[in-house]
Design a protein around this motif. Structure first.
Motif, PDB file in Angstrom:
ATOM      1  N   GLY A  25       0.828  -1.199   0.000  1.00 12.83           N
ATOM      2  CA  GLY A  25       0.000   0.000   0.000  1.00 12.83           C
ATOM      3  C   GLY A  25       0.857   1.240   0.000  1.00 12.83           C
ATOM      4  O   GLY A  25       1.772   1.368   0.824  1.00 12.83           O
ATOM      5  N   CYS A  26       0.598   2.125  -0.957  1.00 10.53           N
ATOM      6  CA  CYS A  26       1.363   3.380  -1.000  1.00 10.53           C
ATOM      7  C   CYS A  26       0.475   4.495  -1.544  1.00 10.53           C
ATOM      8  O   CYS A  26      -0.102   4.345  -2.611  1.00 10.53           O
ATOM      9  N   PRO A  27       0.378   5.600  -0.795  1.00  9.95           N
ATOM     10  CA  PRO A  27      -0.472   6.705  -1.248  1.00  9.95           C
ATOM     11  C   PRO A  27       0.264   7.695  -2.155  1.00  9.95           C
ATOM     12  O   PRO A  27      -0.352   8.624  -2.670  1.00  9.95           O
ATOM     13  N   HIS A  28       1.565   7.545  -2.357  1.00 11.82           N
ATOM     14  CA  HIS A  28       2.339   8.603  -3.024  1.00 11.82           C
ATOM     15  C   HIS A  28       2.246   8.580  -4.556  1.00 11.82           C
ATOM     16  O   HIS A  28       2.268   9.629  -5.185  1.00 11.82           O
ATOM     17  N   HIS A  29       2.208   7.386  -5.120  1.00 11.35           N
ATOM     18  CA  HIS A  29       2.092   7.237  -6.583  1.00 11.35           C
ATOM     19  C   HIS A  29       3.122   8.080  -7.334  1.00 11.35           C
ATOM     20  O   HIS A  29       2.781   8.847  -8.243  1.00 11.35           O
ATOM     21  N   CYS A  30       4.367   7.957  -6.966  1.00 13.26           N
ATOM     22  CA  CYS A  30       5.444   8.706  -7.635  1.00 13.26           C
ATOM     23  C   CYS A  30       5.520   8.307  -9.112  1.00 13.26           C
ATOM     24  O   CYS A  30       5.433   7.110  -9.425  1.00 13.26           O
ATOM     25  N   ARG A  31       5.704   9.279  -9.982  1.00 12.56           N
ATOM     26  CA  ARG A  31       5.855   8.967 -11.403  1.00 12.56           C
ATOM     27  C   ARG A  31       7.163   8.175 -11.596  1.00 12.56           C
ATOM     28  O   ARG A  31       8.193   8.557 -11.036  1.00 12.56           O
ATOM     29  N   GLY A  32       7.071   7.083 -12.334  1.00 14.82           N
ATOM     30  CA  GLY A  32       8.268   6.280 -12.587  1.00 14.82           C
ATOM     31  C   GLY A  32       8.565   5.283 -11.476  1.00 14.82           C
ATOM     32  O   GLY A  32       9.635   4.665 -11.461  1.00 14.82           O
ATOM     33  N   CYS A  33       7.644   5.109 -10.512  1.00 17.72           N
ATOM     34  CA  CYS A  33       7.846   4.154  -9.412  1.00 17.72           C
ATOM     35  C   CYS A  33       8.188   2.775  -9.979  1.00 17.72           C
ATOM     36  O   CYS A  33       7.526   2.292 -10.891  1.00 17.72           O
ATOM     37  N   PHE A  34       9.201   2.178  -9.412  1.00 20.31           N
ATOM     38  CA  PHE A  34       9.680   0.863  -9.878  1.00 20.31           C
ATOM     39  C   PHE A  34       8.921  -0.269  -9.201  1.00 20.31           C
ATOM     40  O   PHE A  34       9.203  -1.437  -9.422  1.00 20.31           O
ATOM     41  N   ASN A  35       7.957   0.079  -8.359  1.00 18.78           N
ATOM     42  CA  ASN A  35       7.340  -0.914  -7.485  1.00 18.78           C
ATOM     43  C   ASN A  35       5.830  -0.690  -7.398  1.00 18.78           C
ATOM     44  O   ASN A  35       5.249  -0.803  -6.324  1.00 18.78           O
ATOM     45  N   GLU A  37       3.278  -2.279  -8.093  1.00 17.22           N
ATOM     46  CA  GLU A  37       2.422  -3.370  -7.603  1.00 17.22           C
ATOM     47  C   GLU A  37       2.233  -3.287  -6.088  1.00 17.22           C
ATOM     48  O   GLU A  37       1.386  -3.989  -5.535  1.00 17.22           O
ATOM     49  N   THR A  38       2.995  -2.440  -5.427  1.00 20.55           N
ATOM     50  CA  THR A  38       2.835  -2.294  -3.969  1.00 20.55           C
ATOM     51  C   THR A  38       1.888  -1.148  -3.602  1.00 20.55           C
ATOM     52  O   THR A  38       1.731  -0.829  -2.426  1.00 20.55           O
ATOM     53  N   TRP A  39       1.244  -0.508  -4.575  1.00 21.12           N
ATOM     54  CA  TRP A  39       0.375   0.645  -4.255  1.00 21.12           C
ATOM     55  C   TRP A  39      -0.960   0.238  -3.626  1.00 21.12           C
ATOM     56  O   TRP A  39      -1.485   0.958  -2.786  1.00 21.12           O
ATOM     57  N   ASP A  40      -1.522  -0.858  -4.079  1.00 20.12           N
ATOM     58  CA  ASP A  40      -2.888  -1.244  -3.712  1.00 20.12           C
ATOM     59  C   ASP A  40      -2.951  -1.685  -2.243  1.00 20.12           C
ATOM     60  O   ASP A  40      -2.252  -2.611  -1.830  1.00 20.12           O
ATOM     61  N   LEU A  71      10.776  -1.765   3.460  1.00 15.24           N
ATOM     62  CA  LEU A  71      10.553  -0.954   2.268  1.00 15.24           C
ATOM     63  C   LEU A  71       9.059  -0.946   1.945  1.00 15.24           C
ATOM     64  O   LEU A  71       8.241  -1.483   2.665  1.00 15.24           O
ATOM     65  N   GLY A  72       8.733  -0.378   0.789  1.00 12.46           N
ATOM     66  CA  GLY A  72       7.319  -0.371   0.416  1.00 12.46           C
ATOM     67  C   GLY A  72       7.141  -0.562  -1.081  1.00 12.46           C
ATOM     68  O   GLY A  72       8.073  -0.947  -1.760  1.00 12.46           O
ATOM     69  N   GLY A  73       5.924  -0.084  -1.424  1.00 12.00           N
ATOM     70  CA  GLY A  73       4.868   0.483  -0.589  1.00 12.00           C
ATOM     71  C   GLY A  73       5.358   1.610   0.333  1.00 12.00           C
ATOM     72  O   GLY A  73       6.447   2.119   0.167  1.00 12.00           O
ATOM     73  N   GLU A  74       4.488   1.939   1.277  1.00  7.54           N
ATOM     74  CA  GLU A  74       4.834   3.002   2.221  1.00  7.54           C
ATOM     75  C   GLU A  74       4.682   2.469   3.641  1.00  7.54           C
ATOM     76  O   GLU A  74       3.553   2.326   4.151  1.00  7.54           O
ATOM     77  N   THR A 104      10.971   5.598   3.224  1.00  3.95           N
ATOM     78  CA  THR A 104       9.637   6.217   3.220  1.00  3.95           C
ATOM     79  C   THR A 104       9.572   7.313   2.162  1.00  3.95           C
ATOM     80  O   THR A 104      10.594   7.957   1.864  1.00  3.95           O
ATOM     81  N   GLY A 105       8.385   7.532   1.649  1.00  2.00           N
ATOM     82  CA  GLY A 105       8.181   8.639   0.702  1.00  2.00           C
ATOM     83  C   GLY A 105       7.938   9.965   1.417  1.00  2.00           C
ATOM     84  O   GLY A 105       7.954  11.020   0.789  1.00  2.00           O
ATOM     85  N   TYR A 106       7.699   9.917   2.736  1.00  2.00           N
ATOM     86  CA  TYR A 106       7.532  11.158   3.499  1.00  2.00           C
ATOM     87  C   TYR A 106       8.900  11.741   3.823  1.00  2.00           C
ATOM     88  O   TYR A 106       9.898  11.015   3.869  1.00  2.00           O
ATOM     89  N   LYS A 129      10.052  11.260  -1.635  1.00  2.00           N
ATOM     90  CA  LYS A 129       9.463  10.530  -2.763  1.00  2.00           C
ATOM     91  C   LYS A 129      10.500  10.299  -3.846  1.00  2.00           C
ATOM     92  O   LYS A 129      11.495  11.032  -3.934  1.00  2.00           O
ATOM     93  N   PHE A 130      10.228   9.314  -4.681  1.00  2.00           N
ATOM     94  CA  PHE A 130      11.073   9.093  -5.857  1.00  2.00           C
ATOM     95  C   PHE A 130      10.725  10.152  -6.895  1.00  2.00           C
ATOM     96  O   PHE A 130       9.560  10.345  -7.234  1.00  2.00           O
ATOM     97  N   GLU A 131      11.754  10.855  -7.373  1.00  2.00           N
ATOM     98  CA  GLU A 131      11.537  11.879  -8.417  1.00  2.00           C
ATOM     99  C   GLU A 131      12.260  11.437  -9.684  1.00  2.00           C
ATOM    100  O   GLU A 131      13.490  11.350  -9.701  1.00  2.00           O
TER     101      GLU A 131
HETATM  102  S1  SF4 Z   1       6.960   6.050  -2.290  1.00  2.00           S
HETATM  103 FE1  SF4 Z   1       8.088   4.322  -3.199  1.00  2.00          FE
HETATM  104  S2  SF4 Z   1       6.537   2.714  -3.529  1.00  2.00           S
HETATM  105 FE2  SF4 Z   1       5.433   4.631  -3.186  1.00  2.00          FE
HETATM  106  S3  SF4 Z   1       5.053   5.430  -5.247  1.00  2.00           S
HETATM  107 FE3  SF4 Z   1       6.949   6.381  -4.496  1.00  2.00          FE
HETATM  108  S4  SF4 Z   1       8.604   5.073  -5.245  1.00  2.00           S
HETATM  109 FE4  SF4 Z   1       6.670   3.903  -5.417  1.00  2.00          FE
END
Ligand code: SF4
Length: 167
Positions: A25-35, A37-40, A71-74, A104-106, A129-131
């Protein structure tokens, strides 16, 4: 707290060998996230006492010394943070000398009161966050150069952000 997997031997997420846990589960939804499948938040599984026991019992299995990576997700979103704090608290009770790395993305300056609790138990925090435009494969422990690798113990002692010295 939900999670997608535990990897017993990980050499990509920490310095040396770690046992790594991916929260779900991750609320950030960074563009280009490599992961992504961990958002839901609704898939994968709830972290149970058996999973905690597995980590505590297996962290040194086969006589391999491991630290713990989360790691995450978040890990620190409202759905996961209390479970992650409990895991880290229990882990440090049994293994005070082992490191805990957490991503963490925070950003730490924006942690709420519950998220700040985690700082009592972890050693290395990679925040932000991942930028995608700052992506780099050349930097250790981070995906993009805006993220920071923070030495939590030194930062708390000096009341400032002290970066972790790698190698
Ligand atoms: S915080 Fe990590 S898992 Fe969440 S969207 Fe950003 S890169 Fe993906």
């Amino acid at each position: 707290m939900r999670f997608s997997k535990i990897k017993d031997n990980d050499i990509a997420n920490g310095l040396g060998i770690t046992m790594s846990l991916w929260t779900q589960g991750c609320p950030h939804h960074c563009r280009g996230c490599f992961n992504s499948e961990t958002w839901d938040f609704n898939i994968e599984k709830e972290f149970t006492k058996d999973d905690l026991k597995y980590i505590l019992d297996s962290i040194d299995k086969n006589k391999i010394k491991r630290d713990l990576s989360i790691l995450g997700g978040e890990p620190l979103c409202s759905q996961n943070v209390e479970g992650v704090i409990n895991l880290c608290k229990e882990f440090k009770k049994y293994y005070p000398d082992k490191k805990i790395y957490l991503w963490t993305g925070y950003t730490v300056e924006n942690f709420n009161e519950i998220q700040k609790e985690i700082l009592k138990y972890i050693d290395v925090l990679v925040d932000g966050k991942f930028e995608e435009d700052k992506k780099s494969l050349a930097i250790m422990l981070r995906g993009s150069s805006n993220q920071r690798v923070i030495d939590v113990n030194k930062s708390l002692k000096q009341n400032d952000i002290i970066l972790y010295e790698i190698g």
